[in-house]
Design a protein around this motif. Structure first.
Motif, short mmCIF file in Angstrom:
data_model
loop_
_atom_site.label_atom_id
_atom_site.label_comp_id
_atom_site.label_asym_id
_atom_site.label_seq_id
_atom_site.Cartn_x
_atom_site.Cartn_y
_atom_site.Cartn_z
N GLY A 40 0.80 -1.23 0.00
CA GLY A 40 0.00 0.00 0.00
C GLY A 40 0.82 1.27 0.00
N PHE A 41 2.14 1.12 0.19
CA PHE A 41 3.03 2.29 0.20
C PHE A 41 2.50 3.33 1.21
N ILE A 42 2.38 4.62 0.81
CA ILE A 42 1.89 5.60 1.78
C ILE A 42 0.40 5.90 1.58
N VAL A 43 0.06 6.26 0.34
CA VAL A 43 -1.30 6.78 0.11
C VAL A 43 -2.37 5.71 0.37
N ASN A 44 -2.18 4.52 -0.21
CA ASN A 44 -3.21 3.50 -0.01
C ASN A 44 -3.25 3.00 1.44
N ARG A 45 -2.10 3.05 2.10
CA ARG A 45 -2.04 2.64 3.51
C ARG A 45 -2.82 3.63 4.38
N CYS A 46 -2.79 4.93 4.00
CA CYS A 46 -3.55 5.93 4.75
C CYS A 46 -5.03 5.91 4.36
N MET A 47 -5.30 5.62 3.09
CA MET A 47 -6.68 5.71 2.60
C MET A 47 -7.54 4.50 3.02
N VAL A 52 -7.41 -4.81 -2.42
CA VAL A 52 -6.31 -4.21 -1.67
C VAL A 52 -6.36 -4.64 -0.20
N THR A 53 -7.55 -4.61 0.39
CA THR A 53 -7.60 -4.96 1.82
C THR A 53 -7.31 -6.45 2.03
N TYR A 62 -4.27 -7.89 4.29
CA TYR A 62 -4.52 -8.90 5.34
C TYR A 62 -3.62 -10.12 5.13
N ALA A 63 -3.53 -10.56 3.85
CA ALA A 63 -2.69 -11.73 3.55
C ALA A 63 -1.23 -11.44 3.89
N GLU A 64 -0.78 -10.23 3.62
CA GLU A 64 0.64 -9.88 3.83
C GLU A 64 0.97 -9.66 5.30
N THR A 65 0.01 -9.08 6.08
CA THR A 65 0.34 -8.65 7.44
C THR A 65 -0.36 -9.47 8.53
N GLY A 66 -1.50 -10.09 8.18
CA GLY A 66 -2.26 -10.84 9.17
C GLY A 66 -2.95 -9.95 10.21
N ARG A 67 -2.94 -8.63 9.99
CA ARG A 67 -3.54 -7.73 10.99
C ARG A 67 -5.05 -7.66 10.83
N GLU A 68 -5.77 -7.78 11.97
CA GLU A 68 -7.25 -7.76 11.98
C GLU A 68 -7.81 -6.52 11.30
N LEU A 69 -7.06 -5.42 11.48
CA LEU A 69 -7.47 -4.13 10.92
C LEU A 69 -7.88 -4.24 9.46
N TRP A 70 -7.20 -5.16 8.71
CA TRP A 70 -7.42 -5.22 7.26
C TRP A 70 -8.47 -6.25 6.85
N LYS A 71 -9.15 -6.87 7.82
CA LYS A 71 -10.17 -7.87 7.47
C LYS A 71 -11.34 -7.17 6.81
N ASP A 129 -16.81 4.27 -5.16
CA ASP A 129 -17.61 4.06 -6.38
C ASP A 129 -16.81 4.49 -7.61
N LEU A 130 -16.05 5.56 -7.47
CA LEU A 130 -15.26 6.06 -8.60
C LEU A 130 -14.11 5.11 -8.95
N THR A 131 -13.40 4.64 -7.92
CA THR A 131 -12.19 3.85 -8.19
C THR A 131 -12.45 2.34 -8.27
N GLY A 132 -13.62 1.89 -7.83
CA GLY A 132 -13.95 0.47 -7.92
C GLY A 132 -13.95 -0.19 -6.55
N ILE A 133 -15.13 -0.73 -6.17
CA ILE A 133 -15.26 -1.38 -4.86
C ILE A 133 -14.47 -2.70 -4.85
N ASP A 134 -14.37 -3.34 -6.02
CA ASP A 134 -13.57 -4.57 -6.13
C ASP A 134 -12.09 -4.28 -5.87
N ILE A 135 -11.64 -3.09 -6.28
CA ILE A 135 -10.23 -2.73 -6.05
C ILE A 135 -10.01 -2.58 -4.54
N ALA A 136 -10.96 -1.92 -3.86
CA ALA A 136 -10.83 -1.74 -2.41
C ALA A 136 -10.78 -3.11 -1.73
N ALA A 137 -11.63 -4.04 -2.19
CA ALA A 137 -11.66 -5.38 -1.59
C ALA A 137 -10.35 -6.12 -1.87
#
Ligand SMILES: NC(=O)c1ccc[n+]([C@@H]2O[C@H](COP(=O)([O-])OP(=O)(O)OC[C@H]3O[C@@H](n4cnc5c(N)ncnc54)[C@H](O)[C@@H]3O)[C@@H](O)[C@H]2O)c1
Length: 287
Positions: free
Chosen positions: A187-194, A244-245, A249-258, A234-242
């Motif tokens: 997620g680098f910086i922007v996606n990690r914050c968003m 990415v999260t 989750y797969a990379e970090t195992g953190r609950e936050l990203w479930k 809606d603009l960027t794609g709900i599938d993209i959000a899914a």
């Protein structure tokens, strides 16, 4: 080496935008895709945008012709042999990217830097498919590349200081503000914050605290954001959000990203946002 010619692989939303931006800024560009119809579609999109700019008096017809004349359209990777900097902007699939990068690596001169526009993949893993991991980095432009002001520059494990500096110089020549992402993190910086904002907003819906519309209004009015999280998804794609999260989750195992329940429901219902005609909103796309 002075950078005069930039190679861009992938002529879709991002590759086309980066090619357009570079040609606007006076660089020669080699734009390559798997089929000429994709390259032509990318160039047709920039032509349409420039026609609008001409109507608004922002550029002249001569400017447009000069910009288009700087772009070489191709499906032949060998045409990258003379470029001074290379940017990959193809489909977000690790194996496909690695295969393409390995091929391009053999064609580029040894001193040429390779950047990937990936929004999530490991820069270190991509760099490992080339013979020049010290000259490989993430060059993450935002959509539309001609307009958005930022370029994240991401270090892979082997990226050299000189590569980072030369990429920062190029980003500046392209009119972008660049930031250095010191570690190759999902997620680098922007996606990690968003993403936490997206997920927390969805959780508020799941908990019945507020509607997407009211959350968007609250965020826009209370935080002075130009768009609310649901409008942006809606603009960027709900599938993209899914995607990415799930990746986080797969990379970090953190609950936050479930992925929250409401996000999964949208995917199951096929409501992926504007591109499917409906997402969190049903009235954003004009019939
Ligand atoms: N769309 C965005 O908002 C956005 C923002 C930032 C980063 N990105 C990233 O940029 C990259 C490109 O995304 P996009 O939205 O432009 O995708 P896109 O689907 O619009 O375009 C991808 C293009 O790559 C081409 N392609 C696929 N495989 C190829 C290959 N082996 N060789 C040459 N061309 C090939 C496709 O034909 C297509 O034209 C992805 O890594 C994506 O994650 C996208």
């Amino acid at each position: 080496m002075t950078i005069k010619k930039i190679g861009v692989l992938g002529a879709g939303a991002m590759g086309g935008g980066i090619a357009h931006l570079a040609a606007q800024k006076g660089f020669e560009v080699v734009l390559c895709d798997v089929d000429m119809k994709f390259v032509e579609a990318g160039v047709a999109k920039m032509t349409k945008l420039m026609d609008k700019s001409i109507t608004k008096g922002k550029i002249t017809a001569e400017d447009k012709e000069a910009i288009l004349a700087r772009i070489t359209k191709t499906t032949n990777l060998e045409d990258f042999a003379e470029v001074d900097f290379f940017i990959e902007a193809i489909i977000e699939d690790l194996d496909i990217k690695k295969t393409a990068l390995a091929k391009v690596d053999k064609i580029l001169r040894p001193e040429v830097i390779m950047g990937s526009n990936t929004s999530s993949m490991s820069i270190t893993a991509l760099a490992a498919s080339t013979s020049r991991p010290d000259k490989f980095l993430g060059t993450h432009f935002f959509n539309p590349a001609q307009v958005m002001r930022l370029c994240e520059l991401i270090r892979g494990a082997m990226t050299s200081d000189e590569t980072m500096q030369r990429a920062a110089d190029l980003a500046s020549a392209l009119g972008k503000t660049s930031v250095e992402v010191k570690k190759d993190t999902p997620g680098f910086i922007v996606n990690r914050c968003m993403m936490p904002q997206f997920l927390e907003a969805i959780r508020l819906v799941d908990e019945g605290v507020a509607t997407p519309q009211d959350i968007d209004t609250a965020v826009k009015m209370g935080l002075n954001y130009p768009m609310g999280p649901f409008e942006l998804m809606d603009l960027t794609g709900i599938d993209i959000a899914a995607f990415v999260t799930d990746y986080f989750y797969a990379e970090t195992g953190r609950e936050l990203w479930k992925a929250p329940h409401a996000l999964k429901s949208m995917i199951r219902a096929g409501r992926l946002g504007d591109k499917t005609g409906a997402g969190w909103y049903t009235d954003r796309v004009k019939k």
